[in-house]
Write an enzyme that holds these catalytic residues in place. Structure first.
Site, PDB file in Angstrom:
ATOM      1  N   LYS A 132      89.031  40.642   2.493  1.00 16.03           N
ATOM      2  CA  LYS A 132      89.345  40.353   4.457  1.00 16.03           C
ATOM      3  C   LYS A 132      91.383  40.623   4.287  1.00 16.03           C
ATOM      4  O   LYS A 132      91.447  40.013   3.818  1.00 16.03           O
ATOM      5  CB  LYS A 132      89.017  38.764   3.888  1.00 16.03           C
ATOM      6  CG  LYS A 132      89.041  38.521   5.666  1.00 16.03           C
ATOM      7  CD  LYS A 132      89.732  37.119   6.627  1.00 16.03           C
ATOM      8  CE  LYS A 132      90.529  36.878   6.398  1.00 16.03           C
ATOM      9  NZ  LYS A 132      90.899  37.467   7.834  1.00 16.03           N
TER      10      LYS A 132
ATOM     11  N   GLU B 211     100.373  34.801  -4.154  1.00 14.32           N
ATOM     12  CA  GLU B 211     101.987  35.145  -3.969  1.00 14.32           C
ATOM     13  C   GLU B 211     101.760  35.132  -2.219  1.00 14.32           C
ATOM     14  O   GLU B 211     101.415  35.379  -1.052  1.00 14.32           O
ATOM     15  CB  GLU B 211     101.635  36.817  -3.592  1.00 14.32           C
ATOM     16  CG  GLU B 211     101.346  37.661  -4.885  1.00 14.32           C
ATOM     17  CD  GLU B 211     102.283  37.872  -5.953  1.00 14.32           C
ATOM     18  OE1 GLU B 211     103.319  36.552  -5.679  1.00 14.32           O
ATOM     19  OE2 GLU B 211     101.928  38.433  -7.143  1.00 14.32           O
TER      20      GLU B 211
ATOM     21  N   CYS C 140     108.045  39.674   2.359  1.00 17.45           N
ATOM     22  CA  CYS C 140     108.212  37.879   1.143  1.00 17.45           C
ATOM     23  C   CYS C 140     109.564  38.513   0.426  1.00 17.45           C
ATOM     24  O   CYS C 140     109.485  36.843   0.144  1.00 17.45           O
ATOM     25  CB  CYS C 140     106.641  38.029   0.500  1.00 17.45           C
ATOM     26  SG  CYS C 140     106.084  39.401  -0.234  1.00 17.45           S
TER      27      CYS C 140
HETATM   28  P1  NAI Z   1      98.383  33.114   6.728  1.00 16.35           P
HETATM   29  O1  NAI Z   1      98.967  33.036   5.231  1.00 16.35           O
HETATM   30  O2  NAI Z   1      97.559  32.238   6.978  1.00 16.35           O
HETATM   31  O3  NAI Z   1      97.915  34.258   6.615  1.00 16.35           O
HETATM   32  C1  NAI Z   1      97.602  35.398   5.782  1.00 16.35           C
HETATM   33  C2  NAI Z   1      96.021  35.976   5.328  1.00 16.35           C
HETATM   34  O4  NAI Z   1      95.104  34.487   4.854  1.00 16.35           O
HETATM   35  C3  NAI Z   1      95.324  36.485   6.626  1.00 16.35           C
HETATM   36  O5  NAI Z   1      94.242  37.507   6.559  1.00 16.35           O
HETATM   37  C4  NAI Z   1      94.605  35.530   7.507  1.00 16.35           C
HETATM   38  O6  NAI Z   1      93.381  35.397   7.910  1.00 16.35           O
HETATM   39  C5  NAI Z   1      94.579  34.176   6.162  1.00 16.35           C
HETATM   40  N1  NAI Z   1      94.254  33.078   6.427  1.00 16.35           N
HETATM   41  C6  NAI Z   1      94.296  32.258   6.897  1.00 16.35           C
HETATM   42  N2  NAI Z   1      93.782  31.207   6.773  1.00 16.35           N
HETATM   43  C7  NAI Z   1      92.917  30.907   6.092  1.00 16.35           C
HETATM   44  C8  NAI Z   1      92.311  29.745   5.073  1.00 16.35           C
HETATM   45  N3  NAI Z   1      91.903  28.888   6.080  1.00 16.35           N
HETATM   46  N4  NAI Z   1      91.316  30.354   4.249  1.00 16.35           N
HETATM   47  C9  NAI Z   1      91.459  31.757   4.176  1.00 16.35           C
HETATM   48  N5  NAI Z   1      92.389  32.706   4.642  1.00 16.35           N
HETATM   49  C10 NAI Z   1      93.078  32.484   4.911  1.00 16.35           C
HETATM   50  O7  NAI Z   1      99.536  34.039   7.419  1.00 16.35           O
HETATM   51  P2  NAI Z   1     100.185  33.816   9.348  1.00 16.35           P
HETATM   52  O8  NAI Z   1      99.375  32.440   9.266  1.00 16.35           O
HETATM   53  O9  NAI Z   1     100.065  35.104   9.411  1.00 16.35           O
HETATM   54  O10 NAI Z   1     101.888  33.981   8.955  1.00 16.35           O
HETATM   55  C11 NAI Z   1     102.504  32.296   9.024  1.00 16.35           C
HETATM   56  C12 NAI Z   1     103.339  32.650   8.156  1.00 16.35           C
HETATM   57  O11 NAI Z   1     103.307  32.999   6.883  1.00 16.35           O
HETATM   58  C13 NAI Z   1     104.253  34.323   8.574  1.00 16.35           C
HETATM   59  O12 NAI Z   1     104.982  33.397   9.698  1.00 16.35           O
HETATM   60  C14 NAI Z   1     104.697  33.892   7.421  1.00 16.35           C
HETATM   61  O13 NAI Z   1     106.596  33.049   7.303  1.00 16.35           O
HETATM   62  C15 NAI Z   1     104.106  33.504   6.072  1.00 16.35           C
HETATM   63  N6  NAI Z   1     103.525  34.852   5.714  1.00 16.35           N
HETATM   64  C16 NAI Z   1     103.983  34.977   4.265  1.00 16.35           C
HETATM   65  C17 NAI Z   1     103.977  36.291   3.687  1.00 16.35           C
HETATM   66  C18 NAI Z   1     104.226  36.262   2.798  1.00 16.35           C
HETATM   67  O14 NAI Z   1     103.867  37.850   2.682  1.00 16.35           O
HETATM   68  N7  NAI Z   1     104.691  35.873   2.041  1.00 16.35           N
HETATM   69  C19 NAI Z   1     102.523  37.795   4.892  1.00 16.35           C
HETATM   70  C20 NAI Z   1     102.214  36.450   6.162  1.00 16.35           C
HETATM   71  C21 NAI Z   1     102.880  35.521   6.723  1.00 16.35           C
END
Ligand code: NAI
Ligand code: MG
Length: 500
Positions: free
Chosen positions: A197, A272, A306
């Site tokens: 996903k 991660e 990240c």
């Molecule tokens: P997120 O962690 O919510 O989303 C990442 C993935 O998880 C997406 O595919 C999303 O659809 C999925 N997801 C979200 N909620 C979920 C749930 N309850 N159950 C299963 N899957 C779920 O990150 P988001 O909302 O896009 O970004 C928020 C903040 O997170 C960013 O501003 C950043 O600070 C951080 N982030 C960090 C990343 C990294 O590589 N460490 C990557 C993306 C975001």
């Protein structure tokens, strides 16, 4: 200047104008309920295509397809050499379509297309080839056993690694294809099956990957690609009883939810998560090299990395010079659309992320930070934020504690090596870190003592397929890349045989 036209969107019109479907088993399907979500071009804010929005019904079908494929002798009994060959074929296909994939990544995420070709695509291709090699090198052990309970018995024992089963791979939007392949490639090398996903902001290259996996000759259902929202499609996938392992990259908040849910049903999981990685500049570092290094560490991929070097600790003797240098450098970086080869800073991924980053700069100001440059929303369509350098902050400032995930550097002075290490470790995160020095002893003391899953000396954000990657502390659980990522998709089965 209003930039509202993206030539890459024109170029890939035939891909973008079709209805984006999901790959479930051997079919490309719409969401059962028929819902779709707009995909917006970060360089213009305009809708460029729509993706399907999966719900529980679609997730159920995808997991069932993966479950069936896992049991199907066509996959379950496939020889390691055949799994290796399929991965090599997939790598060749990705390489053949590398320009197209880099351009789709730029259209979807906003990143600079040329940089995506160089970093994301080369990284993806070589990682698939690296993982192809592991498919034929998975091994267990034979072990000497004593069996204290049966002193007269003779026994023979060995371990046999088994694929963990159906893998749910949930990936973020910052390196969409590469994060997907970090999970898909080792899963396919070990004989697992996958439901992938992608992030709702950036699903296009995952869908294209689904096509290439089929073209490479994988049996149906070995890779399924479902698109949709995290709280809906993502959560349904994590909760599904027929999923054996969840592998996730993204925010700490979502990672915690996933970990809790996974434990509830005893799924294996790898997380991660985020970072707030320190970069330490010792007084012996030439200023120009420190400036270049720090700017690359934070501004690469618009800071949406990240491992971004977002906390910069500079020895007080060169603090003003280095921060001024970075601010001057940042002010010179061309902010523009990802299709323009002159662009150094593309748009952020979404309106939400652009607002979030600007809000953090305001929080910094309200806490007393001095903004040396940047942090401004550009007055044009698209999600452009100029690269920012903040000083007069400390480890209690929110902009220093919290992951901003954008082109925002926070810089602070230190006086001694001991203090620099203490400051670096004073964080909930522990993903990465770096030290910049010519003093070998200092470098190795820092490598030993800075709490991080990956530590760099005189470089930052440098990864290799063979070098394990992952976090300590709040930055996650488990490792990807290297042999570690093969092990993450295997269970050890122990076998004991009585000989006498
Ligand atoms: P997120 O962690 O919510 O989303 C990442 C993935 O998880 C997406 O595919 C999303 O659809 C999925 N997801 C979200 N909620 C979920 C749930 N309850 N159950 C299963 N899957 C779920 O990150 P988001 O909302 O896009 O970004 C928020 C903040 O997170 C960013 O501003 C950043 O600070 C951080 N982030 C960090 C990343 C990294 O590589 N460490 C990557 C993306 C975001
Ligand atoms: Mg979220």
């Amino acid at each position: 200047m209003a930039v509202s036209h993206n030539p890459l969107v024109e170029k890939h019109r035939s891909f973008l104008t079709r209805q984006q479907k999901m790959l479930i088993g051997d079919s490309w399907v719409d969401a059962a309920a028929g819902h779709t979500l707009a995909v917006l071009d970060p360089s213009t804010g305009q809708e460029i295509t729509r993706i399907a929005l999966a719900d529980e019904t679609d997730i159920d079908r995808a997991v069932e397809a993966a479950r069936q494929a896992f049991r199907d002798p066509a996959w379950a009994d496939m020889k390691p050499t055949a799994r290796q060959k399929l991965l090599l074929q997939l790598a060749d296909l990705i390489e053949r379509h590398a320009d197209e994939l880099a351009e789709l990544e730029s259209i979807d995420n906003g990143k600079v297309a040329a940089a995506a070709r160089m970093a994301d695509l080369n990284g993806t291709i070589e990682f698939v080839r690296y993982m192809a090699g592991w498919a034929t090198k998975i091994s267990g052990e034979t072990l000497d056993v004593s069996v204290p309970r049966l002193p007269d018995g003779k026994f023979f024992a060995y371990t046999k690694p088994r694929p963990v089963g159906v893998v749910a791979a949930i990936v973020p939007w910052n390196f969409p294809l590469m994060m997907a392949i970090w999970k898909v490639a080792p899963a396919l090398a070990t004989g697992c099956t996958v439901v992938l996903k992608p992030a709702e902001q950036t699903s296009l290259t995952a869908l294209r990957l689904g096509e290439l996996v089929r073209e490479a000759g994988y049996p149906a259902g070995v890779l399924n690609v479902v698109t949709g929202l995290g709280a809906q499609a993502g959560a349904a996938l994590v909760e599904h009883p027929a999923v054996d392992k969840v592998t996730f990259t993204g925010s700490v908040e979502t990672g915690k939810l996933i970990g809790k849910s996974a434990v509830e049903s005893m799924k294996r999981f790898t997380l991660e998560l985020g970072g707030k990685s320190p970069m330490i500049v010792m007084p012996d570092m030439p200023v120009e090299q420190a400036v270049q290094g720090a700017a690359n560490a934070i501004f690469y991929n618009q800071g949406q990395v990240c491992t971004a070097g977002s906390r910069l600790y500079i020895h007080r003797s060169i603090f003003d010079e280095v921060t001024r240098g970075i601010a001057d450098h940042a002010a010179q970086l061309t902010v523009g659309p990802g299709h323009d080869s002159a662009t150094r800073i593309g748009p952020l991924v979404s309106e939400e992320q652009a607002q979030r980053v600007c809000r953090y700069v305001e929080i910094g100001r309200s806490e007393g930070a001095r903004v040396l440059t940047g942090g401004e929303r550009l007055d044009r369509p698209g999600y452009y934020v100029s690269p920012a350098v903040l000083v007069d902050v400390d480890n209690r400032s929110r902009v220093v504690c919290e992951e901003i995930f954008g082109p925002v550097l926070t810089a602070m002075p230190f006086d001694t090596e001991e203090e620099a290490i203490a400051l670096a470790n004073d964080s909930r995160y522990g993903l990465a870190g770096s030290v910049w020095t010519r003093d070998l002893a200092v470098a190795h003391r820092m490598a030993e003592r800075v709490e991080a899953g990956i530590f760099w000396i005189n470089c930052h954000n440098v990864l290799d397929p063979n070098l394990p990657f992952g976090g300590v502390k709040a930055s996650g659980i488990g490792r990807e890349l290297g042999k570690a990522s093969i092990d993450a998709y295997l269970e050890t089965k122990s076998v004991m045989m009585r000989l006498a």
